[in-house]
Design a protein around this motif. Structure first.
Motif, PDB file in Angstrom:
ATOM      1  N   UNK A 150       1.244  -8.151  -2.982  1.00  0.00           N
ATOM      2  CA  UNK A 150       1.956  -7.511  -1.886  1.00  0.00           C
ATOM      3  C   UNK A 150       1.050  -6.874  -0.865  1.00  0.00           C
ATOM      4  N   UNK A 151      -0.214  -6.653  -1.226  1.00  0.00           N
ATOM      5  CA  UNK A 151      -1.185  -6.060  -0.293  1.00  0.00           C
ATOM      6  C   UNK A 151      -1.965  -7.122   0.477  1.00  0.00           C
ATOM      7  N   UNK A 152      -1.712  -8.389   0.164  1.00  0.00           N
ATOM      8  CA  UNK A 152      -2.488  -9.471   0.763  1.00  0.00           C
ATOM      9  C   UNK A 152      -1.803  -9.953   2.041  1.00  0.00           C
ATOM     10  N   UNK A 153      -2.460  -9.770   3.175  1.00  0.00           N
ATOM     11  CA  UNK A 153      -1.920 -10.198   4.463  1.00  0.00           C
ATOM     12  C   UNK A 153      -2.565 -11.518   4.852  1.00  0.00           C
ATOM     13  N   UNK A 154      -1.747 -12.530   5.081  1.00  0.00           N
ATOM     14  CA  UNK A 154      -2.245 -13.843   5.488  1.00  0.00           C
ATOM     15  C   UNK A 154      -2.064 -13.991   6.997  1.00  0.00           C
TER      16      UNK A 154
END
Length: 294
Positions: free
Chosen positions: A280-284
């Motif tokens: 959920x903290x991973x921004x693509x």
């Protein structure tokens, strides 16, 4: 009680049945294996500690074993926890597929009652009706071929009686979802991932009507012969570049692809649970999203 403002919200917030929940929840199916309760109970308690407030289960997961473990781990249930179950099948221990369909209205009522007993509650927040009209998965035959309207009427009766809070659907087509809209559908669970986008039309309808989209098999591999998302070269390359796991990339893509997506990845491991929630903290960025799939 920890307030909504101070609790963590893995993946941010979205809406399920009118309630704000973290976009990454927990699917409890993998807790159905026989054995000591210690590990499943630890996973469930850690999930709630880390902000999970959307818990997906079913009576037919281990013939009530998973529900009983949820009760052991979490009862009395926190007010912010949204319990979701499903109906449409019952256990068939010892068979190649350890499930048999139970689609008739009387079966649906009995399954809701069984869920209530094993979960130790008098109301389930959301219950998903799992249809069985087409492969993959079990396909209804004989007396298990039941009109959708008859099933929906039963679900509405259960909602009116206060046994369930809201109605969801699972394994449905866009036409079936459109037909069911008047009864008030709050979520849809279909198989969907980077390796299975066959339900894109259903997702589009969920977008249009602001219905929560809860993909199962979010990393693929759920049907015989289906690839795993974690094997896709673009996913593997992206994970290596970002210093994360391929599974985290696959989950992050789902979150970025549609804002009403709620994930329910399952695991028996606390460590793996923590990895899933960290997705959920991973921004693509847009370039990565385009590389993975529009």
């Amino acid at each position: 009680m920890t307030s909504t403002r101070t609790r963590p919200h893995p993946g941010g917030l979205a809406t399920l049945s009118g309630r704000s929940v973290a976009r990454i929840g927990y699917g409890a199916m993998q807790l159905r294996a026989e054995g000591p309760d210690d590990e499943p109970v630890a996973v469930l308690r850690r999930a709630v500690e880390l902000g999970v407030d959307h818990l997906d289960t079913a009576q037919f997961y281990g013939d009530g074993l998973v529900n009983r473990r949820i009760h052991t781990a979490l009862a009395p249930y926190p007010e912010h926890l949204v319990l979701v179950s499903k109906v449409g099948a019952t256990p068939a221990p010892g068979e190649e597929v350890p499930l048999r369909l139970a689609q008739r209205p009387e079966d649906l009522r009995a399954q809701v009652d069984d869920n209530l007993r094993s979960l130790g509650t008098d109301r389930i927040d959301v219950v998903n009706l799992r249809r069985a009209d087409a492969a993959p998965g079990l396909v209804a035959e004989g007396d298990q071929v039941v009109d959708l309207d008859d099933q929906l009427a039963t679900m509405v009766d259960l909602r009116d009686a206060g046994k369930i809070g809201a109605i969801g659907l699972s394994h449905v087509s866009a036409d079936q979802l459109r037909h069911a809209l008047p009864v008030g559908i709050v979520c849809v669970q279909n198989a969907y991932s980077l390796v299975d986008r066959s339900s894109e039309a259903v997702l589009d309808l969920c977008r249009e009507h602001d219905i929560a989209w809860v993909p199962y098999f979010p990393l693929g591999g759920g049907w015989p012969g289906q690839r795993q998302v974690t094997e896709l070269p673009a996913v593997v390359d992206t994970a290596a570049r970002l210093g994360v796991t391929p599974a985290q990339v696959g989950l992050a893509w789902l979150l970025a692809h549609a804002p009403q997506t709620l994930l329910i990845p399952g695991t028996r491991s606390v460590g793996h649970l923590e990895e899933n929630l960290a997705a959920g903290d991973l921004a693509l960025d847009a370039e990565t999203m385009a590389t993975l799939g529009p």
